[in-house]
Design a protein around this motif. Structure first.
Motif, short mmCIF file in Angstrom:
data_model
loop_
_atom_site.label_atom_id
_atom_site.label_comp_id
_atom_site.label_asym_id
_atom_site.label_seq_id
_atom_site.Cartn_x
_atom_site.Cartn_y
_atom_site.Cartn_z
N ASP A 60 129.14 16.72 83.50
CA ASP A 60 129.75 17.26 82.28
C ASP A 60 128.78 18.06 81.43
OD1 ASP A 60 132.30 16.41 82.95
OD2 ASP A 60 132.14 14.55 81.79
N PRO A 61 127.57 17.53 81.11
CA PRO A 61 126.65 18.35 80.31
C PRO A 61 126.15 19.58 81.06
CG PRO A 61 125.71 16.14 80.68
CD PRO A 61 127.08 16.16 81.27
N VAL A 62 125.99 19.47 82.37
CA VAL A 62 125.56 20.63 83.16
C VAL A 62 126.63 21.71 83.11
CG1 VAL A 62 125.07 21.47 85.50
CG2 VAL A 62 123.98 19.37 84.66
N LEU A 66 126.41 25.48 81.53
CA LEU A 66 126.70 26.68 82.32
C LEU A 66 127.81 27.51 81.67
CD1 LEU A 66 126.49 25.25 85.95
CD2 LEU A 66 124.81 26.70 84.76
N ASP A 67 128.82 26.86 81.13
CA ASP A 67 129.88 27.59 80.45
C ASP A 67 129.33 28.38 79.26
OD1 ASP A 67 131.83 26.67 82.19
OD2 ASP A 67 132.53 25.08 80.83
N VAL A 75 125.13 34.35 85.74
CA VAL A 75 126.47 34.70 86.21
C VAL A 75 127.01 33.42 86.82
CG1 VAL A 75 127.83 36.10 87.78
CG2 VAL A 75 125.78 37.07 86.69
N VAL A 76 128.07 32.88 86.23
CA VAL A 76 128.61 31.59 86.65
C VAL A 76 129.98 31.79 87.26
CG1 VAL A 76 129.30 29.28 85.88
CG2 VAL A 76 127.30 30.40 84.85
N GLY A 77 130.16 31.23 88.45
CA GLY A 77 131.46 31.24 89.10
C GLY A 77 132.17 29.92 88.83
#
Length: 89
Positions: A60-62, A66-67, A75-77
């Motif tokens: 959850d914190p990761v 990332l969000d 760049v997050v998918g």
């Protein structure tokens, strides 16, 4: 003096950069961390589970980090709840 949150954020950022460099074969340098145009399918994305394991944090914190970092640091998918780092900015 930095807060625990700032230290955790710095640790996450540095860990993701290290994981990214290793996943790309170690050839990425600090000047060229984002894949060039047309690099395409040869990019190895870093899954959120690998980041959580490397940092000792929960998913959850990761994922929240990332969000928040998407479009500014990485760049997050996204696929459902899963996040992957697909590039560094």
């Amino acid at each position: 003096m930095t807060s625990d949150t700032e230290a955790t954020t710095d640790d996450l950022h540095n860990t993701i950069r290290e994981l990214w460099q290793r996943a790309q074969g170690g050839g990425a340098t600090s000047d060229d961390l984002a894949p060039p145009s047309g690099f395409g399918q040869s990019v190895t994305a870093i899954p959120d589970t690998d980041i959580a394991e490397a940092t000792g944090l929960g998913l959850d914190p990761v994922r929240e980090y990332l969000d928040n970092a998407d479009g500014t640091l990485f760049v997050v998918g996204r696929s459902g709840d899963t996040r992957t780092v697909q590039g560094l900015l």
